[in-house]
Design a protein around this motif. Structure first.
Motif, short mmCIF file in Angstrom:
data_model
loop_
_atom_site.label_atom_id
_atom_site.label_comp_id
_atom_site.label_asym_id
_atom_site.label_seq_id
_atom_site.Cartn_x
_atom_site.Cartn_y
_atom_site.Cartn_z
N ASN A 72 9.78 -4.34 3.00
CA ASN A 72 9.18 -3.85 3.97
C ASN A 72 10.46 -3.21 4.74
OD1 ASN A 72 5.83 -4.51 5.38
ND2 ASN A 72 7.32 -6.48 4.86
N ARG A 75 11.02 1.04 3.78
CA ARG A 75 11.07 2.21 3.67
C ARG A 75 11.76 3.13 5.18
NH1 ARG A 75 6.84 -1.17 4.98
NH2 ARG A 75 6.77 -1.12 6.64
N ASP A 91 2.56 -7.46 -2.10
CA ASP A 91 1.72 -6.49 -1.80
C ASP A 91 1.41 -5.90 -0.35
OD1 ASP A 91 1.41 -3.37 -2.89
OD2 ASP A 91 -0.16 -4.24 -4.70
N GLU A 92 1.01 -4.71 -0.60
CA GLU A 92 0.69 -4.23 1.42
C GLU A 92 -0.20 -5.09 1.44
OE1 GLU A 92 -1.20 -0.65 3.29
OE2 GLU A 92 -0.63 -0.28 1.41
N THR A 160 3.08 -8.37 4.39
CA THR A 160 3.71 -6.97 4.48
C THR A 160 2.26 -6.26 4.20
OG1 THR A 160 5.11 -7.99 2.95
CG2 THR A 160 4.67 -5.40 2.21
N GLY A 161 3.35 -4.91 5.24
CA GLY A 161 2.77 -3.30 4.91
C GLY A 161 2.71 -2.60 4.19
N GLU A 162 2.99 -1.42 4.38
CA GLU A 162 3.58 -0.81 2.36
C GLU A 162 4.69 -1.49 1.98
OE1 GLU A 162 3.64 3.73 0.38
OE2 GLU A 162 3.31 3.55 2.66
#
Length: 229
Positions: A72, A75, A91-92, A160-162
């Motif tokens: 994370n 990014r 993963d996202e 998790t985000g992208e």
């Protein structure tokens, strides 16, 4: 190159104590962070704040749960690459728990104890070390035991985000005899992210058991992303 080293759940920066002098000797500037382990979001914020001390392109390296953190934090535009050491790479929308629950429980599950507020901590003893960390010295075991910390359940259940590994080059060191994070899970995540993969024998305590191999991989990753030293 500036390299931020992120510990796993229940750990401290001493996770990297054997690796740090090897990387420093190769000219890298190292930064560690002591995450609160109150939630994944809090640990992401703490590690992102640590980037303020850096001055150039940054490589992130995470051990165990620390991989979820760097997935994370990566990014951030200052990050140029990611190194996973027997680490989670969600993963996202995926949580750490969701990853492990797809497989048979790892041997570590027998030694995990839950606190009154849902927090988790391992309970080491002779049987624990014989099964989970047989390749650590007595001195290393004593340090791990003395510095063990609780991890709130939110570190494992927040999504998790992208994931940064979709857009950044990634490296993964699989611990082939790991009884904390099953090797088949490590192999799956490394393949999913199309990481550059290496393998070492031994337990989940990879940074303490194989510091030279860990340092070599981190160094090569730094060179690959432009961290000339």
């Amino acid at each position: 190159m500036d390299i931020v080293l992120v510990h796993g759940a229940g750990g401290r920066p001493t996770t990297w104590s054997a690796v740090q002098p090897l990387l420093t000797a190769r000219g890298h500037r190292l930064f560690t962070v002591t995450n609160p382990m109150t939630s994944l979001a809090d640990d992401i914020a703490q590690t992102t704040a640590a980037l303020e001390a850096t001055s150039g392109p940054v490589l992130l390296a995470g051990h165990s749960y620390g991989g979820a953190v760097i997935t994370n934090v990566g990014r951030d535009p200052r990050i140029k690459g990611l190194v996973y050491i027997a680490a989670f790479a969600p993963d996202e929308g995926e949580t750490v728990n969701e990853i492990v629950e797809r497989y048979e429980p790892a041997e570590i599950s027998k030694y995990m104890r839950r606190g009154p507020n849902g927090e988790w901590k391992s309970e080491p003893g002779p049987e624990f070390w014989a099964e989970i960390g047989p390749d650590l010295s007595a001195e290393q075991r004593a340090v791990v035991e003395a510095e063990a910390r609780k991890a709130d359940n939110l570190v494992f259940t927040q999504a998790t985000g992208e994931p940064a590994w979709r857009s950044l080059p990634s490296w993964y060191l699989v611990a082939d005899d790991d009884r904390t994070l099953r090797p088949e899970i490590q192999n799956f995540m490394a393949e999913r992210m199309q990481a550059t993969v290496e393998h070492v024998p031994g337990s989940h305590y990879t940074t303490l058991v194989w510091p030279e191999r860990v340092a070599d991989l981190v160094h090569r990753a730094a060179l690959a992303v432009g961290g000339v030293v």
